[in-house]
Design a protein around this motif. Structure first.
Motif, short mmCIF file in Angstrom:
data_model
loop_
_atom_site.label_atom_id
_atom_site.label_comp_id
_atom_site.label_asym_id
_atom_site.label_seq_id
_atom_site.Cartn_x
_atom_site.Cartn_y
_atom_site.Cartn_z
N THR A 144 -13.31 17.83 9.25
CA THR A 144 -12.94 17.57 7.86
C THR A 144 -14.01 16.76 7.14
O THR A 144 -13.88 16.50 5.94
N ASP A 145 -15.04 16.35 7.87
CA ASP A 145 -16.18 15.70 7.25
C ASP A 145 -17.14 16.73 6.65
O ASP A 145 -18.11 16.37 5.97
N ARG A 146 -16.87 17.98 6.89
CA ARG A 146 -17.75 19.03 6.37
C ARG A 146 -17.57 19.15 4.85
O ARG A 146 -16.44 19.15 4.35
N PRO A 147 -18.66 19.31 4.10
CA PRO A 147 -18.54 19.44 2.63
C PRO A 147 -17.60 20.58 2.23
O PRO A 147 -16.86 20.45 1.25
N ALA A 148 -17.61 21.66 2.98
CA ALA A 148 -16.77 22.82 2.61
C ALA A 148 -15.29 22.46 2.68
O ALA A 148 -14.49 22.95 1.87
N PHE A 149 -14.90 21.62 3.64
CA PHE A 149 -13.50 21.20 3.70
C PHE A 149 -13.15 20.37 2.47
O PHE A 149 -12.11 20.57 1.85
N ARG A 150 -14.04 19.44 2.13
CA ARG A 150 -13.73 18.55 1.00
C ARG A 150 -13.57 19.35 -0.29
O ARG A 150 -12.75 19.02 -1.14
N LYS A 151 -14.35 20.42 -0.42
CA LYS A 151 -14.22 21.25 -1.62
C LYS A 151 -12.89 22.01 -1.65
O LYS A 151 -12.45 22.48 -2.70
N ALA A 152 -12.27 22.16 -0.48
CA ALA A 152 -11.00 22.90 -0.42
C ALA A 152 -9.79 21.99 -0.65
O ALA A 152 -8.67 22.48 -0.75
N LEU A 153 -10.03 20.68 -0.73
CA LEU A 153 -8.92 19.75 -0.96
C LEU A 153 -8.35 19.95 -2.36
O LEU A 153 -9.06 20.39 -3.27
N PRO A 154 -7.08 19.61 -2.53
CA PRO A 154 -6.47 19.83 -3.86
C PRO A 154 -7.04 18.88 -4.89
O PRO A 154 -7.42 17.76 -4.56
N PRO A 155 -7.10 19.32 -6.15
CA PRO A 155 -7.44 18.39 -7.21
C PRO A 155 -6.33 17.33 -7.33
O PRO A 155 -5.21 17.54 -6.85
N LYS A 156 -6.64 16.22 -7.93
CA LYS A 156 -5.66 15.13 -8.08
C LYS A 156 -4.36 15.63 -8.69
O LYS A 156 -4.37 16.43 -9.60
N GLU A 157 -3.26 15.15 -8.13
CA GLU A 157 -1.92 15.44 -8.68
C GLU A 157 -1.51 16.90 -8.50
O GLU A 157 -0.45 17.29 -8.98
N ALA A 158 -2.33 17.71 -7.85
CA ALA A 158 -1.93 19.10 -7.63
C ALA A 158 -1.53 19.27 -6.17
O ALA A 158 -1.94 18.49 -5.32
N GLY A 159 -0.73 20.26 -5.91
CA GLY A 159 -0.38 20.54 -4.52
C GLY A 159 1.10 20.37 -4.26
O GLY A 159 1.88 20.04 -5.15
N VAL A 160 1.47 20.63 -3.02
CA VAL A 160 2.87 20.67 -2.62
C VAL A 160 3.41 19.27 -2.34
O VAL A 160 4.57 18.98 -2.59
N TYR A 161 2.54 18.39 -1.81
CA TYR A 161 3.01 17.11 -1.26
C TYR A 161 2.65 15.96 -2.19
O TYR A 161 1.49 15.79 -2.57
N SER A 162 3.65 15.14 -2.55
CA SER A 162 3.40 13.99 -3.42
C SER A 162 3.22 12.72 -2.58
O SER A 162 2.81 11.70 -3.10
N ARG A 163 3.57 12.79 -1.29
CA ARG A 163 3.42 11.62 -0.41
C ARG A 163 2.43 11.96 0.69
O ARG A 163 2.11 13.12 0.92
N ASP A 164 1.97 10.89 1.39
CA ASP A 164 1.02 11.12 2.49
C ASP A 164 1.72 11.50 3.78
O ASP A 164 1.13 12.12 4.65
N PHE A 165 2.98 11.05 3.90
CA PHE A 165 3.67 11.27 5.17
C PHE A 165 5.17 11.34 4.92
O PHE A 165 5.72 10.57 4.13
#
Lengths: 221, 219
Positions: A194-215
């Motif tokens: 997950t330290d790979r740049p390609a993974f970081r580009k696949a992360l959701p933009p802020k406030e977007a996505g399914v999960y509002s919590r970390d856990f």
């Protein structure tokens, strides 16, 4: 042109990550995680109304792991697939498929914690059972990375591949429901990929996505 | 070298049993029971590290995940024509159907959890059971439409996409009424009429998991 139909923090994220690794030109059509996936226009792309769907040079593809296989075959120069008769082919197939075995539990837990709108529909037992199943999957990964001779840096002996992307993204989803602290090799591998740049580009933009919590812990009895 | 299939009657490992019979391979079948902990035994965990069925010992390898085993068998035994290799015009459809069979199977697994594996029925959610049965039914609609255009999962004829999806369709019958899916029913009749399917069924054994033919929330 390549177009990915995508919801942040869902299975389509693994295809997004792979596309970034392949360094091909593509565009993303984002969808909210809701009924828009049941619209006829989307169903014509993906018959079960699921992300991802991929359009590539006039053809349409569905099923995330099928798409990953197709992309690895189409763009072999990045070396993320393992061709038939390659020594690592059986393991490549195993781990690519295993990503879905992991993800079905995360999907069930997402339903329990996020999607169901009334607490009476939720079940503590299902939450605990599915989280325990995720931990069994972690143990399998831990076991794979630990060998008596020299621990593996990646799931395949021959190095980073689409198997790490598929399983890594499955673990990304699983970590919302089951902690990885007790699996040191898995944790080190997860940090590595997950330290790979390609993974970081696949992360959701802020406030977007399914999960509002970390856990999302299983509820207490 | 002997071929050994680690198996539970009526589980995903039936896909492999059937495919092997289509390839005229009769494995030694080692049968397990979910309820007795045999899947957690270290000997089995060494072969299938997540303790999942099926695992197949073949060609000196141990492979698990039914989809991976199926692709491996098709690639190493191309003479049977049951896979579609990279470059084949049906390669895409083959891969899509291989994995779509698991989209269906996961919905069944969710229902199995609710109906079979929760020890206390009070933990079962009627809402989840209804919701998942509806989603399972919806996942079959594209298959019914496909079978309106062709006789098998692939237009060119029988393949390992049928052994993958065929099992999912059979297992769906525990949770979905099939009167609205006449083409799938006719397809399943064609599949079960195959000699290899009959041979696989004979090796499969009685289910040690399911006590009813059909499960639904009472109205």
């Amino acid at each position: 042109m390549i177009t990915l139909h995508h919801c942040p923090q869902t299975r389509s994220m693994r295809v997004l990550w792979l596309l970034e690794e392949l360094e091909v030109d593509f565009q993303v059509v984002p969808y909210p995680f809701d009924k828009s996936l049941r619209a006829p226009s989307f169903l014509s792309l993906s018959p079960a109304g699921r992300v991802p769907a991929l359009e590539m040079y006039g053809e349409t593809y569905f099923e995330s792991i099928a798409i990953m296989q197709i992309l690895c075959e189409r763009f072999p120069e990045r070396g993320l697939g393992r061709e038939p008769r390659d020594l690592d082919r059986p393991d490549w197939l195993v781990w690519l498929n295993f990503a879905e075995t992991i993800t079905q539990h995360s999907v069930a837990l997402t339903q329990q914690h996020v999607a169901l709108y009334d607490d009476s529909m939720r079940s503590r037992t299902v939450m605990k059972l599915e989280a325990a199943r995720l931990e069994k999957c972690y143990a399998a990964i831990e076991n794979r990375l630990s060998t008596p001779v020299e621990n593996r840096d990646h799931l395949l002996t021959s190095g980073f591949s689409a198997a790490d992307i598929a399983v890594g993204q499955a673990v990304y989803l699983a970590r919302f429901f089951a902690k990885t602290d007790e699996y040191p090799e898995l944790s080190a591998w997860y940090d590595r990929i997950t330290d790979r740049p390609a993974f970081r580009k696949a992360l959701p933009p802020k406030e977007a996505g399914v999960y509002s919590r970390d856990f999302y812990p299983a509820w207490d009895e | 070298m002997s071929t050994v299939l680690h198996h539970i009657p009526g589980a995903r490992s039936f896909r492999i049993l059937w495919l092997l019979q289509e390839m005229q391979i009769t494995p030694t079948v080692k049968t397990y029971k979910i309820q007795d902990g045999s899947l957690r035994h270290p000997d089995f965990m060494a072969k299938s590290p997540a303790g999942r069925i099926p695992a197949l010992e073949i060609d000196g390898e141990v492979i698990y995940e039914s989809g991976a085993i199926t692709e491996y068998l098709c690639e190493t035994r191309p003479e049977f024509g049951l896979g579609r290799a990279p470059g084949d015009p049906e390669r895409i459809a083959f891969l899509e159907m291989m994995h779509y069979s698991e989209t269906i199977a996961h919905l069944i697994a969710g229902l199995n959890l609710q109906w079979i594996f929760l020890r206390n029925p009070a933990d079962r959610s009627e809402t989840v059971c209804k919701l998942e049965a509806r989603r399972l039914q919806a996942s079959l609609v594209p298959i019914e439409e496909l079978l309106g255009r062709q006789d098998h999962m692939l237009a060119s004829g029988f393949s390992a996409a049928d052994t993958m999806v065929g099992f999912s369709l059979t297992a769906s019958q525990r949770y979905v009424r099939f009167d609205r899916f006449p083409k799938i029913l006719a397809y399943l009749d064609r599949m079960t009429a195959r000699p290899a399917h009959a041979l696989a069924t004979a090796l499969d054994g009685e289910s040690n998991v399911f006590d009813k033919d059909f499960y639904e929330v009472e109205a």
